[in-house]
Scaffold this motif. Structure first.
Motif, PDB file in Angstrom:
ATOM      1  N   GLU A  68       4.052   7.140  -4.191  1.00 44.50           N
ATOM      2  CA  GLU A  68       2.215   7.928  -4.638  1.00 44.50           C
ATOM      3  C   GLU A  68       2.176   7.294  -5.722  1.00 44.50           C
ATOM      4  O   GLU A  68       0.753   6.751  -5.526  1.00 44.50           O
ATOM      5  CB  GLU A  68       2.571   8.840  -5.164  1.00 44.50           C
ATOM      6  N   GLU A  71       0.903   3.505  -3.968  1.00 46.15           N
ATOM      7  CA  GLU A  71      -0.584   3.895  -2.892  1.00 46.15           C
ATOM      8  C   GLU A  71      -1.432   3.607  -3.561  1.00 46.15           C
ATOM      9  O   GLU A  71      -2.677   3.340  -2.752  1.00 46.15           O
ATOM     10  CB  GLU A  71      -0.457   4.855  -2.206  1.00 46.15           C
ATOM     11  N   SER A  72      -1.706   4.658  -3.917  1.00 43.42           N
ATOM     12  CA  SER A  72      -3.095   4.369  -5.712  1.00 43.42           C
ATOM     13  C   SER A  72      -2.827   3.458  -5.735  1.00 43.42           C
ATOM     14  O   SER A  72      -4.572   2.954  -5.990  1.00 43.42           O
ATOM     15  CB  SER A  72      -2.878   6.396  -6.458  1.00 43.42           C
TER      16      SER A  72
END
Length: 77
Positions: A68, A71-72
């Motif tokens: 997560e 991805e950011s």
């Protein structure tokens, strides 16, 4: 999982080295340095060469980032 090489760049600053200096000392290409700069995968032999030059371990130059956060991080580029 993604990889961050922020620790490598901080270590270079501490050792007063430029990326170009690292490339010459570790015998790696500017293309490979660019891959590191963008958090892309590189060969383990490359990481070993960098660690030998900087007298450090993998933990000193890189860290794993959970998906997560990875991805950011990619979306911010």
């Amino acid at each position: 999982m993604g990889v961050s090489y922020k620790r490598l760049w901080k270590l270079l600053i501490d050792k007063d080295m430029k990326k170009k200096d690292l490339a010459v000392a570790a015998n790696i290409s500017t293309y490979t340095v660019n891959k590191l700069n963008h958090g892309e995968n590189v060969n383990t032999d490359t990481l070993v060469s960098i660690c030998k030059v900087l007298d450090c371990t993998f933990d000193d130059i890189m860290e794993l980032i959970p998906d997560e956060q990875s991805e950011s991080h990619e979306a911010q580029k």
